[in-house]
Design a protein around this motif. Sequence first.
Motif, PDB file in Angstrom:
ATOM      1  N   PHE A 153       0.840  -1.204   0.000  1.00  0.00           N
ATOM      2  CA  PHE A 153       0.000   0.000   0.000  1.00  0.00           C
ATOM      3  C   PHE A 153       0.875   1.255   0.000  1.00  0.00           C
ATOM      4  O   PHE A 153       0.533   2.263   0.599  1.00  0.00           O
ATOM      5  CB  PHE A 153      -0.958  -0.022   1.199  1.00  0.00           C
ATOM      6  N   LEU A 154       2.030   1.153  -0.651  1.00  0.00           N
ATOM      7  CA  LEU A 154       2.981   2.273  -0.657  1.00  0.00           C
ATOM      8  C   LEU A 154       2.539   3.350  -1.620  1.00  0.00           C
ATOM      9  O   LEU A 154       2.089   3.044  -2.722  1.00  0.00           O
ATOM     10  CB  LEU A 154       4.361   1.795  -1.124  1.00  0.00           C
ATOM     11  N   ARG A 155       2.681   4.596  -1.180  1.00  0.00           N
ATOM     12  CA  ARG A 155       2.452   5.713  -2.111  1.00  0.00           C
ATOM     13  C   ARG A 155       3.786   6.186  -2.619  1.00  0.00           C
ATOM     14  O   ARG A 155       4.726   6.337  -1.840  1.00  0.00           O
ATOM     15  CB  ARG A 155       1.796   6.899  -1.378  1.00  0.00           C
ATOM     16  N   GLU A 156       3.861   6.449  -3.915  1.00  0.00           N
ATOM     17  CA  GLU A 156       5.096   7.022  -4.437  1.00  0.00           C
ATOM     18  C   GLU A 156       5.337   8.356  -3.739  1.00  0.00           C
ATOM     19  O   GLU A 156       4.405   9.090  -3.450  1.00  0.00           O
ATOM     20  CB  GLU A 156       4.987   7.234  -5.953  1.00  0.00           C
ATOM     21  N   LYS A 208      -6.449  -5.441  -1.926  1.00  0.00           N
ATOM     22  CA  LYS A 208      -5.610  -4.439  -2.599  1.00  0.00           C
ATOM     23  C   LYS A 208      -6.418  -3.646  -3.637  1.00  0.00           C
ATOM     24  O   LYS A 208      -6.388  -2.413  -3.677  1.00  0.00           O
ATOM     25  CB  LYS A 208      -4.437  -5.161  -3.263  1.00  0.00           C
ATOM     26  N   ASN A 212      -7.528   0.493  -3.535  1.00  0.00           N
ATOM     27  CA  ASN A 212      -7.218   1.489  -4.563  1.00  0.00           C
ATOM     28  C   ASN A 212      -8.482   2.017  -5.233  1.00  0.00           C
ATOM     29  O   ASN A 212      -8.597   3.210  -5.523  1.00  0.00           O
ATOM     30  CB  ASN A 212      -6.256   0.908  -5.603  1.00  0.00           C
ATOM     31  N   ILE A 219     -11.646  10.329  -4.512  1.00  0.00           N
ATOM     32  CA  ILE A 219     -11.120  11.491  -5.252  1.00  0.00           C
ATOM     33  C   ILE A 219     -12.146  11.936  -6.311  1.00  0.00           C
ATOM     34  O   ILE A 219     -12.429  13.123  -6.463  1.00  0.00           O
ATOM     35  CB  ILE A 219      -9.790  11.132  -5.955  1.00  0.00           C
ATOM     36  N   PHE A 253      -7.519  12.090   1.008  1.00  0.00           N
ATOM     37  CA  PHE A 253      -7.974  11.816  -0.366  1.00  0.00           C
ATOM     38  C   PHE A 253      -9.270  12.523  -0.719  1.00  0.00           C
ATOM     39  O   PHE A 253     -10.118  11.994  -1.423  1.00  0.00           O
ATOM     40  CB  PHE A 253      -8.039  10.292  -0.621  1.00  0.00           C
ATOM     41  N   HIS A 255      -8.901  15.858  -1.802  1.00  0.00           N
ATOM     42  CA  HIS A 255      -8.407  17.074  -2.472  1.00  0.00           C
ATOM     43  C   HIS A 255      -8.876  17.055  -3.919  1.00  0.00           C
ATOM     44  O   HIS A 255      -8.490  16.166  -4.687  1.00  0.00           O
ATOM     45  CB  HIS A 255      -6.885  17.147  -2.439  1.00  0.00           C
ATOM     46  N   GLY A 259      -7.953  15.220 -11.597  1.00  0.00           N
ATOM     47  CA  GLY A 259      -8.208  13.789 -11.818  1.00  0.00           C
ATOM     48  C   GLY A 259      -7.011  12.978 -11.359  1.00  0.00           C
ATOM     49  O   GLY A 259      -5.881  13.450 -11.406  1.00  0.00           O
ATOM     50  N   TYR A 260      -7.270  11.746 -10.918  1.00  0.00           N
ATOM     51  CA  TYR A 260      -6.157  10.913 -10.448  1.00  0.00           C
ATOM     52  C   TYR A 260      -5.387  10.343 -11.632  1.00  0.00           C
ATOM     53  O   TYR A 260      -5.927  10.150 -12.718  1.00  0.00           O
ATOM     54  CB  TYR A 260      -6.660   9.787  -9.527  1.00  0.00           C
ATOM     55  N   GLY A 261      -4.088  10.088 -11.388  1.00  0.00           N
ATOM     56  CA  GLY A 261      -3.244   9.448 -12.398  1.00  0.00           C
ATOM     57  C   GLY A 261      -2.333   8.459 -11.700  1.00  0.00           C
ATOM     58  O   GLY A 261      -2.648   7.968 -10.613  1.00  0.00           O
ATOM     59  N   PHE A 265      -3.844   3.670  -9.648  1.00  0.00           N
ATOM     60  CA  PHE A 265      -5.305   3.850  -9.680  1.00  0.00           C
ATOM     61  C   PHE A 265      -5.903   3.590 -11.064  1.00  0.00           C
ATOM     62  O   PHE A 265      -6.874   2.833 -11.180  1.00  0.00           O
ATOM     63  CB  PHE A 265      -5.696   5.250  -9.186  1.00  0.00           C
ATOM     64  N   PHE A 324       2.503  12.896 -12.153  1.00  0.00           N
ATOM     65  CA  PHE A 324       1.114  12.699 -11.714  1.00  0.00           C
ATOM     66  C   PHE A 324       0.867  13.175 -10.298  1.00  0.00           C
ATOM     67  O   PHE A 324      -0.272  13.383  -9.893  1.00  0.00           O
ATOM     68  CB  PHE A 324       0.682  11.236 -11.888  1.00  0.00           C
ATOM     69  N   LYS A 325       1.957  13.370  -9.549  1.00  0.00           N
ATOM     70  CA  LYS A 325       1.872  13.976  -8.221  1.00  0.00           C
ATOM     71  C   LYS A 325       3.278  14.406  -7.830  1.00  0.00           C
ATOM     72  O   LYS A 325       4.240  14.023  -8.511  1.00  0.00           O
ATOM     73  CB  LYS A 325       1.275  13.001  -7.216  1.00  0.00           C
TER      74      LYS A 325
HETATM   75  C1  UGA Z   1      -1.621   4.627  -4.666  1.00  0.00           C
HETATM   76  C2  UGA Z   1      -2.147   4.303  -3.263  1.00  0.00           C
HETATM   77  O1  UGA Z   1      -2.330   5.526  -2.530  1.00  0.00           O
HETATM   78  C3  UGA Z   1      -1.174   3.412  -2.495  1.00  0.00           C
HETATM   79  O2  UGA Z   1      -1.722   3.048  -1.241  1.00  0.00           O
HETATM   80  C4  UGA Z   1      -0.943   2.138  -3.335  1.00  0.00           C
HETATM   81  O3  UGA Z   1      -0.008   1.273  -2.713  1.00  0.00           O
HETATM   82  C5  UGA Z   1      -0.408   2.530  -4.689  1.00  0.00           C
HETATM   83  O4  UGA Z   1      -1.359   3.388  -5.344  1.00  0.00           O
HETATM   84  C6  UGA Z   1      -0.204   1.259  -5.483  1.00  0.00           C
HETATM   85  O5  UGA Z   1      -1.180   0.539  -5.726  1.00  0.00           O
HETATM   86  O6  UGA Z   1       0.962   0.898  -5.743  1.00  0.00           O
HETATM   87  P1  UGA Z   1       0.183   6.348  -5.683  1.00  0.00           P
HETATM   88  O7  UGA Z   1      -0.321   5.916  -7.022  1.00  0.00           O
HETATM   89  O8  UGA Z   1       1.642   6.406  -5.435  1.00  0.00           O
HETATM   90  O9  UGA Z   1      -0.424   5.376  -4.533  1.00  0.00           O
HETATM   91  O10 UGA Z   1      -0.356   7.808  -5.436  1.00  0.00           O
HETATM   92  P2  UGA Z   1      -1.488   8.529  -4.568  1.00  0.00           P
HETATM   93  O11 UGA Z   1      -0.870   9.404  -3.558  1.00  0.00           O
HETATM   94  O12 UGA Z   1      -2.493   7.576  -4.094  1.00  0.00           O
HETATM   95  O13 UGA Z   1      -2.133   9.478  -5.687  1.00  0.00           O
HETATM   96  C7  UGA Z   1      -2.784   8.938  -6.832  1.00  0.00           C
HETATM   97  C8  UGA Z   1      -3.417  10.025  -7.643  1.00  0.00           C
HETATM   98  O14 UGA Z   1      -4.535  10.580  -6.980  1.00  0.00           O
HETATM   99  C9  UGA Z   1      -2.499  11.203  -7.959  1.00  0.00           C
HETATM  100  O15 UGA Z   1      -2.688  11.593  -9.301  1.00  0.00           O
HETATM  101  C10 UGA Z   1      -2.959  12.294  -7.013  1.00  0.00           C
HETATM  102  O16 UGA Z   1      -2.716  13.594  -7.484  1.00  0.00           O
HETATM  103  C11 UGA Z   1      -4.441  11.989  -6.946  1.00  0.00           C
HETATM  104  N1  UGA Z   1      -5.087  12.494  -5.716  1.00  0.00           N
HETATM  105  C12 UGA Z   1      -4.768  11.933  -4.511  1.00  0.00           C
HETATM  106  C13 UGA Z   1      -6.029  13.500  -5.800  1.00  0.00           C
HETATM  107  O17 UGA Z   1      -6.337  14.034  -6.894  1.00  0.00           O
HETATM  108  N2  UGA Z   1      -6.646  13.934  -4.655  1.00  0.00           N
HETATM  109  C14 UGA Z   1      -6.353  13.398  -3.442  1.00  0.00           C
HETATM  110  O18 UGA Z   1      -6.979  13.814  -2.443  1.00  0.00           O
HETATM  111  C15 UGA Z   1      -5.393  12.376  -3.364  1.00  0.00           C
END
Ligand code: UGA
Length: 452
Positions: A153-156, A208, A212, A219, A253, A255, A259-261, A265, A324-325
Amino acid sequence: MRIAMIGTGYVGLVSGACFSEFGYHVTCVDKDERKIAALLAGKMPIYEPGLEDLVANNVRGGRLEFTTDLAGPVSGADAVFIAVGTPTDRRGEGYADLTYVFAAAEEVAQHLRDYTVVVTKSTVPVGTGRKVHKIISEKAPRADFDVASNPEFLREGAAINDFMRPDRVVVGAETDRARAVLRDLYRPLFLNETPILMSGLETAELTKYAANAFLATKITFINEIADLCEATGADVQEVARGIGLDGRIGKKFLHAGPGYGGSCFPKDTLALVAQGKDANAPQRIVETVVAVNDERKVQMANRIVAACDGSVRGKTIAVLGLTFKPNTDDMREAPSLDIVPALQKNGATVRAFDPEGMAEAKKHAELAGTVFCDNAYDTMQGADAIVILTEWNEFRSLDLARAKSLLRTPVLIDLRNIYRPEDVVAAGFSYTSVGRRPASPPKRPRSVSAVG
Ligand code: UGA
């Protein structure tokens, strides 16, 4: 305890380095000779805060090794982790491509010696663990092994902290022996009372995807609420706080943005939808999330055009942030890959800068024609608008007066809501953000008419 980690991508490299930090002996294996050569020379293939030092310390301590040959590390291991990529299958429909996982399983089978737990750490569809078990049993009928699932569950950008201080560890294992090995591996986390959830293989695998998909849904939900806020004069950040303080909902989550990237996800939501279809248990909410998120990027490009008086033709747009972040150089499924080409298609010239993502960004055909700049202010030279696409810290406190002097027209489109509308407007900008009321220009002191 000895670990073989197959795959030195994000998950494998971070997990391997962190396990070695726990004191175990870890060998990270990858077929990519260049990557291994670079790692042996102390060069990280990815940008992740703290990783380089963590790797260097543990290599120095003799606990972390890198090699292209899995024979030795696998035959001496108590646990073999499979942490190879599971990209979206190129044939479409969202299925995860398991070629690398199965190839790793076959190879691992040939080198198992004493009892070993083969653990899938890659994100794999429900049922993959059992297939891995079958592959190994067929290749090595006498091997003494179990298969377990241990999703990450690691976030980059925060991966090391997430590994060292996780909310929980999820383990799918079906024998006491396998559970004991996994429990031992994570024993260092008992000190901070991390819950270790033991379940069956399928449950761990699905946990898992469900995690996600739920976060992607959260989001997407707040992004749609942001649209409604804009239409009604409400403020999405206050709404997010108002709902987030409810412990059942939670603050994280929520914010709103473009859009998520990322590498997880988009891929995992598609794969969950595909699994739902196969199992005749449609995942309609997640299907909608995928569609709404795709549309969102188009909408964001339209928003930029609207903020530029309805046309970007012949105009120059300064884009800040391409990844993407923040805190990563990862460009996979970054909103910039849709938004920048859409602006170019509408006739804009895009000048862009990202603190860590420039090298990766330059590899993406979608960004062809972009003028890559040296820093944030360089992008603004003669530009008609600034667009903040990624919320890197260094973009949070731009010198707005300097920015204004460089721009042709003072327009700031902040798709991450990192500025306070009143500050930007006070600096003389026209300001567009996400889900917030536009601030009105500062009032001029009213002239007092003399009473005669
Ligand atoms: C995500 C999960 O948060 C991790 O727990 C998981 O382990 C990982 O996928 C994975 O499956 O390997 P990650 O992709 O590194 O981690 O990034 P996030 O911090 O989750 O952000 C994902 C996207 O959502 C980004 O584009 C970010 O900008 C967006 N986001 C996130 C939002 O637009 N709003 C928010 O409130 C949070």
